[in-house]
Design a protein around this motif. Structure first.
Motif, short mmCIF file in Angstrom:
data_model
loop_
_atom_site.label_atom_id
_atom_site.label_comp_id
_atom_site.label_asym_id
_atom_site.label_seq_id
_atom_site.Cartn_x
_atom_site.Cartn_y
_atom_site.Cartn_z
N UNK A 197 -34.45 -9.40 -7.27
CA UNK A 197 -33.71 -7.89 -7.96
C UNK A 197 -32.52 -8.21 -8.33
N UNK A 198 -31.70 -9.09 -8.03
CA UNK A 198 -30.26 -9.46 -8.39
C UNK A 198 -30.31 -9.92 -9.57
N UNK A 199 -31.30 -10.99 -9.98
CA UNK A 199 -31.29 -11.88 -11.18
C UNK A 199 -31.83 -11.03 -12.23
N UNK A 200 -32.87 -10.08 -12.07
CA UNK A 200 -33.38 -9.22 -13.00
C UNK A 200 -32.47 -8.26 -13.06
N UNK A 201 -31.84 -7.71 -12.56
CA UNK A 201 -30.83 -6.76 -12.61
C UNK A 201 -29.59 -7.11 -13.63
N UNK A 218 -34.42 0.56 -22.66
CA UNK A 218 -34.07 -0.74 -21.58
C UNK A 218 -33.24 -0.07 -20.47
N UNK A 219 -32.47 1.00 -20.49
CA UNK A 219 -32.15 1.43 -19.38
C UNK A 219 -33.10 2.04 -18.38
N UNK A 220 -34.14 2.69 -19.18
CA UNK A 220 -35.26 3.22 -18.06
C UNK A 220 -36.04 1.98 -17.36
N UNK A 221 -36.24 0.94 -18.04
CA UNK A 221 -36.77 -0.36 -17.63
C UNK A 221 -35.78 -0.96 -16.45
N UNK A 222 -34.54 -0.90 -16.56
CA UNK A 222 -33.62 -1.35 -15.84
C UNK A 222 -33.95 -0.68 -14.36
N UNK A 230 -36.43 1.24 -13.56
CA UNK A 230 -37.72 0.97 -12.65
C UNK A 230 -38.07 -0.47 -12.05
N UNK A 231 -37.24 -1.49 -12.72
CA UNK A 231 -37.61 -2.80 -12.04
C UNK A 231 -36.66 -2.94 -10.96
N UNK A 232 -35.30 -2.13 -10.82
CA UNK A 232 -34.78 -2.18 -9.57
C UNK A 232 -35.48 -1.49 -8.56
N UNK A 233 -36.04 -0.37 -8.77
CA UNK A 233 -37.01 0.15 -7.81
C UNK A 233 -37.98 -0.72 -7.28
#
Length: 276
Positions: free
Chosen positions: A145-149, A127-131, A133-136
């Motif tokens: 970006x803010x909502x998904x973060x 989950x940390x890796x996915x966080x 990756x999605x932020x990038x």
């Protein structure tokens, strides 16, 4: 008052999905007209004010406790889900402080979190890796970006909270009650006098539809089987209840727990011919 509560729930079922639709539009880069945004925010504000007024009426006017008043306004499944999330977050604080919940003086404690720790920490790392990756990937879309973060960070906390809840809420054995728990969503109290037999039985497969049987696996395994003379009530995550006459659970040291339960049952009702 009953009609008012029903009206508020009906309005909530209309307003909250509409608010969610606006959030989705903003995430997609579509900005609704200003009057629509203003009307949506005003509707949410009025709903909250009406809920607060009814809450005060139930609390101050009708003499209900704050918990009972909230229960009158919020559907039980929603209330139970919110309570579960709060217990997970509280478990993180207890875990950090090396404290446990629901352990009374004199209780024997049996942990049950060890065999699932590697799985949960592995999932948390993913989950940390996915966080990251999605932020990038979502950098060009600030709102999305803010909502998904926020969702990703909460997911990490949720996964770690599951482990923390298992650590801080162990099985406990008092003089007359065996309390079996699983994370923050299962809590079953079994009077020792209702335990007909307790045995060590290692199982890795469980039939979820088996009638009258409650399985509390940890790492997909159970190691103790308890047969009851009278059923006990098991309450589900959303408030559903069912009676169970057999309970299977797991402990880090299952054989030690079995010996403790056997001794407690013997002390509660010693065999004939022996002094109490």
């Amino acid at each position: 008052m009953t009609r008012v509560k029903r009206l508020l729930r009906g309005v909530a079922w209309l307003v909250l999905p509409a608010e969610l639709a606006l959030v989705v539009c903003l995430m997609a880069g579509l900005r609704p007209p200003a009057p629509v945004m203003a009307a949506a925010e005003a509707a949410v504000l009025l709903l909250l004010l009406a809920e607060a007024a009814v809450f005060l009426r139930l609390w101050r006017g009708e003499g209900l406790t704050p918990r009972e008043a909230v229960g009158e306004l919020v559907p039980e499944p929603v209330l139970r889900l919110a309570g579960h999330e709060l217990r997970l977050m509280w478990s993180l604080l207890l875990w950090a402080a090396r404290r446990r919940a629901g352990v009374g003086p004199g209780d024997q404690v049996f942990g049950h979190a060890r065999d699932q720790a590697a799985l949960l920490f592995g999932f948390g790392f993913v989950c940390v890796v996915e966080t990251v990756g999605m932020s990038y990937l979502l950098g060009p879309w600030p709102v999305l970006h803010a909502v998904v973060l926020v969702l990703d960070v909460y997911t990490v906390l949720f996964v770690v909270g599951l482990h923390a809840a298992s650590v801080t809420r162990p099985h406990t054995l008092s003089e007359d009650v065996l309390r079996l728990r699983q994370a923050a969503h299962v809590d079953v109290r079994i009077p020792l006098e209702r335990i007909a037999s307790a045995s060590y039985e290692l199982m890795f497969t469980h039939d979820k539809k088996e009638d009258g049987v409650l399985n509390l696996p940890v790492g997909s395994q159970t190691s103790l089987t308890l047969a009851l003379t009278e059923p006990v009530v098991s309450v589900g995550l959303l408030g559903g209840t069912r009676e169970v006459h057999t309970v299977r659970c797991h402990a880090d040291d299952a054989r030690s727990m079995l010996r403790a339960v056997t001794r407690a049952r013997t002390a509660l009702s010693p065999p004939p011919g022996r002094p109490a």
